[in-house]
Design a protein around this motif. Structure first.
Motif, PDB file in Angstrom:
ATOM      1  N   LYS A  52      46.680  51.764   1.940  1.00 34.64           N
ATOM      2  CA  LYS A  52      46.211  52.995   1.311  1.00 34.64           C
ATOM      3  C   LYS A  52      47.291  53.713   0.511  1.00 34.64           C
ATOM      4  O   LYS A  52      47.003  54.331  -0.513  1.00 34.64           O
ATOM      5  CB  LYS A  52      45.683  53.956   2.386  1.00 34.64           C
ATOM      6  CG  LYS A  52      44.358  53.542   3.011  1.00 34.64           C
ATOM      7  CD  LYS A  52      43.910  54.604   4.003  1.00 34.64           C
ATOM      8  CE  LYS A  52      42.521  54.314   4.552  1.00 34.64           C
ATOM      9  NZ  LYS A  52      42.073  55.380   5.486  1.00 34.64           N
ATOM     10  N   LEU A  53      48.534  53.679   0.988  1.00 33.70           N
ATOM     11  CA  LEU A  53      49.602  54.475   0.408  1.00 33.70           C
ATOM     12  C   LEU A  53      50.434  53.674  -0.586  1.00 33.70           C
ATOM     13  O   LEU A  53      50.368  52.446  -0.634  1.00 33.70           O
ATOM     14  CB  LEU A  53      50.503  55.034   1.517  1.00 33.70           C
ATOM     15  CG  LEU A  53      49.810  55.879   2.596  1.00 33.70           C
ATOM     16  CD1 LEU A  53      50.814  56.314   3.639  1.00 33.70           C
ATOM     17  CD2 LEU A  53      49.104  57.083   1.975  1.00 33.70           C
ATOM     18  N   ASN A  54      51.229  54.380  -1.363  1.00 35.14           N
ATOM     19  CA  ASN A  54      52.152  53.756  -2.303  1.00 35.14           C
ATOM     20  C   ASN A  54      53.272  53.074  -1.514  1.00 35.14           C
ATOM     21  O   ASN A  54      54.036  53.737  -0.805  1.00 35.14           O
ATOM     22  CB  ASN A  54      52.726  54.829  -3.242  1.00 35.14           C
ATOM     23  CG  ASN A  54      53.583  54.222  -4.339  1.00 35.14           C
ATOM     24  OD1 ASN A  54      54.502  53.459  -4.086  1.00 35.14           O
ATOM     25  ND2 ASN A  54      53.274  54.563  -5.582  1.00 35.14           N
ATOM     26  N   GLN A 184      37.531  54.974   3.550  1.00 31.68           N
ATOM     27  CA  GLN A 184      37.424  54.022   4.656  1.00 31.68           C
ATOM     28  C   GLN A 184      38.211  54.532   5.865  1.00 31.68           C
ATOM     29  O   GLN A 184      39.324  55.045   5.726  1.00 31.68           O
ATOM     30  CB  GLN A 184      37.963  52.647   4.241  1.00 31.68           C
ATOM     31  CG  GLN A 184      37.088  51.924   3.240  1.00 31.68           C
ATOM     32  CD  GLN A 184      37.560  50.495   3.008  1.00 31.68           C
ATOM     33  OE1 GLN A 184      38.291  49.928   3.804  1.00 31.68           O
ATOM     34  NE2 GLN A 184      37.126  49.916   1.909  1.00 31.68           N
ATOM     35  N   LYS A 185      37.645  54.377   7.035  1.00 27.19           N
ATOM     36  CA  LYS A 185      38.321  54.787   8.258  1.00 27.19           C
ATOM     37  C   LYS A 185      39.390  53.759   8.634  1.00 27.19           C
ATOM     38  O   LYS A 185      39.202  52.556   8.447  1.00 27.19           O
ATOM     39  CB  LYS A 185      37.311  54.923   9.401  1.00 27.19           C
ATOM     40  CG  LYS A 185      36.291  56.034   9.190  1.00 27.19           C
ATOM     41  CD  LYS A 185      35.342  56.121  10.372  1.00 27.19           C
ATOM     42  CE  LYS A 185      34.326  57.254  10.179  1.00 27.19           C
ATOM     43  NZ  LYS A 185      33.378  57.321  11.310  1.00 27.19           N
ATOM     44  N   MET A 189      39.302  49.535   8.857  1.00 26.72           N
ATOM     45  CA  MET A 189      40.222  48.673   8.121  1.00 26.72           C
ATOM     46  C   MET A 189      41.027  47.788   9.073  1.00 26.72           C
ATOM     47  O   MET A 189      41.300  46.616   8.785  1.00 26.72           O
ATOM     48  CB  MET A 189      41.170  49.525   7.272  1.00 26.72           C
ATOM     49  CG  MET A 189      40.500  50.238   6.106  1.00 26.72           C
ATOM     50  SD  MET A 189      41.677  51.205   5.128  1.00 26.72           S
ATOM     51  CE  MET A 189      42.734  49.892   4.471  1.00 26.72           C
ATOM     52  N   LEU A 190      41.411  48.370  10.204  1.00 27.37           N
ATOM     53  CA  LEU A 190      42.157  47.599  11.201  1.00 27.37           C
ATOM     54  C   LEU A 190      41.314  46.453  11.745  1.00 27.37           C
ATOM     55  O   LEU A 190      41.782  45.308  11.846  1.00 27.37           O
ATOM     56  CB  LEU A 190      42.585  48.522  12.341  1.00 27.37           C
ATOM     57  CG  LEU A 190      43.321  47.870  13.519  1.00 27.37           C
ATOM     58  CD1 LEU A 190      44.613  47.212  13.050  1.00 27.37           C
ATOM     59  CD2 LEU A 190      43.613  48.907  14.601  1.00 27.37           C
ATOM     60  N   LYS A 191      40.057  46.748  12.058  1.00 26.59           N
ATOM     61  CA  LYS A 191      39.154  45.709  12.559  1.00 26.59           C
ATOM     62  C   LYS A 191      38.952  44.609  11.520  1.00 26.59           C
ATOM     63  O   LYS A 191      38.930  43.421  11.862  1.00 26.59           O
ATOM     64  CB  LYS A 191      37.793  46.323  12.939  1.00 26.59           C
ATOM     65  CG  LYS A 191      37.824  47.183  14.188  1.00 26.59           C
ATOM     66  CD  LYS A 191      36.446  47.785  14.460  1.00 26.59           C
ATOM     67  CE  LYS A 191      36.444  48.630  15.707  1.00 26.59           C
ATOM     68  NZ  LYS A 191      35.108  49.256  15.949  1.00 26.59           N
ATOM     69  N   ALA A 192      38.827  45.002  10.251  1.00 25.46           N
ATOM     70  CA  ALA A 192      38.632  44.017   9.178  1.00 25.46           C
ATOM     71  C   ALA A 192      39.856  43.113   9.042  1.00 25.46           C
ATOM     72  O   ALA A 192      39.729  41.894   8.841  1.00 25.46           O
ATOM     73  CB  ALA A 192      38.353  44.729   7.856  1.00 25.46           C
TER      74      ALA A 192
END
Length: 399
Positions: A52-54, A184-185, A189-192
């Motif tokens: 998500k972050l730079n 997105q939570k 994202m962790l589960k994916a």
């Protein structure tokens, strides 16, 4: 090099500062544990932030924070003592658990087709600094003291952060990632990311191999310290010569591997290098003469380069780009977990079996994990089909 230098110097100065102040090895161990636990937890739970972050800012801000903590250490140490070191270790490991995946996942996009050459050189330079920087750390501690040595580490972290921040086009994919993952939570994202790791056989195989091999490494390396003096009767100078043989071979093989074509495929090279690495570790445990001991250490180092370079190439080609931040985070967690278990087992194993047989056991673990990972199974078959000429996953590998 700045990052590796600061880390190497710090590994000497931090425990020395704590031990000399308290006189207890358990205190130094407590500081180490306070850093190991967040490295695993943040590595898992914080991995979506790498997407998500730079990534450039993650790396730069992480090093700026560590720089501030270490530069101000003389003040915090004077007022809080060992608790200050525990806090610094905790925070440093927490931000490092995001920094390393941010860096690793940026490199394939930055270097593209030159990625193989880069990781070969990086591995060589990294091992060189790992060999030299502890010596520098020991010299600095003796000359200016442990706390002031850590201040120098803080300055190095700050210079490294500045250099990273000034690099242009470091994270060109940031805006695309930010848009894609907006809303997105983290848990989703962790589960994916975990699901991708489970469903790509090549990745799952590499994770399993890295876990067990990193468990074996500290058992073999730390057992070598009492083994060379008690069993082989070697002096510290002679042990230093053997270590130098390993260092020269590791640096050379890493740089050469960065330019190799790896004919025969990734699977064959991983199988061969891992087996040789483990077999050499085993043979060192059968009390060879000094010359043969040095030769074995040299062969040990030669096996490192191909395994490091090929493993990284296979990982990058198997991991879909949009998941690489999370997958590199998981890699860090797996390796850290293996190292933690290996470090916790080496004492009891060496006490019960003796350092000689602990070294042999480390070789057996390494060979077993290599054969089970790369000789059999769906993951091994998938690795055999991976091209060694690209750093991007093929469409069949993206699930």
């Amino acid at each position: 090099m700045l990052s590796e230098a600061s880390e190497g110097i710090r590994t000497i100065a931090s425990p020395f500062l704590v031990y000399t102040a308290t006189g207890k090895l358990s205190s130094a161990s407590l500081v180490a544990v306070s850093g190991a636990i967040p490295a695993i937890l943040v590595g898992i739970l914080g991995s979506p932030q790498v997407e998500k972050l730079n990534r450039q800012k993650i790396i730069a801000y992480s090093n700026i924070l560590q720089s501030i903590l270490l530069i101000t250490l003389p003040l915090t140490w004077a007022s809080a003592g060992i608790f200050a070191m525990m806090v610094i270790s905790f925070i440093s490991s927490s931000v490092g658990a995001l920094e390393r995946p941010a860096m690793y996942s940026s490199l394939p996009l930055i270097f593209g087709e030159n990625y193989q050459d880069f990781i070969g050189k990086r591995a060589g330079v990294s091992f060189f600094m790992q060999s030299v920087s502890p010596v520098m750390g020991g010299a600095l501690v003796g000359f200016i003291g442990a706390s002031h040595t850590l201040v120098i580490c803080g300055i190095l972290y700050g210079v490294y952060a500045l250099l990273i921040y000034t690099i242009k086009n470091f994270d060109t994919d940031y805006k695309n990632r930010a848009e894609k993952h907006q809303g997105q939570k983290n848990i989703d994202m962790l589960k994916a990311g975990i699901e991708i790791a489970r469903n790509i056989p090549a990745l799952k195989t590499l994770y399993i191999f890295w876990f067990f091999s990193m468990t074996a490494v500290p058992i073999g390396v730390l057992s070598a310290v009492p083994y060379v003096s008690e069993n082989l009767g070697l002096t510290s100078f002679e042990f230093g010569i053997a270590s130098a043989c390993y260092g020269v071979a590791t640096i050379s093989s890493s740089i050469i591997a960065g330019k190799m074509k790896f004919r025969g495929g990734a699977r064959s090279w991983l199988l061969a290098s891992g087996t040789i690495y483990g077999l050499t570790n085993m043979l060192m445990g059968f009390e060879p003469q000094f010359l043969m001991f040095c030769i074995l250490w040299f062969i040990w180092g030669l096996a490192y380069g191909p395994e490091e370079v090929v493993g990284n190439l296979v990982f990058v080609q198997s991991a879909p780009e949009e998941f690489q931040g999370r997958l590199f985070s998981l890699m860090t967690v797996v390796m850290t977990g293996g190292m933690l278990i290996g470090n916790s087992l080496v004492g009891p194993l060496s006490d019960r079996l003796g350092p000689q047989w602990a070294m042999v056991l480390a070789g057996v673990i390494f060979i077993t994990s290599t054969i089970c990972s790369f000789a059999f199974g769906q993951g091994a078959r998938e690795i055999a089909t991976i091209s060694m000429t690209s750093t991007k996953p093929t469409s069949d590998e993206v699930r």
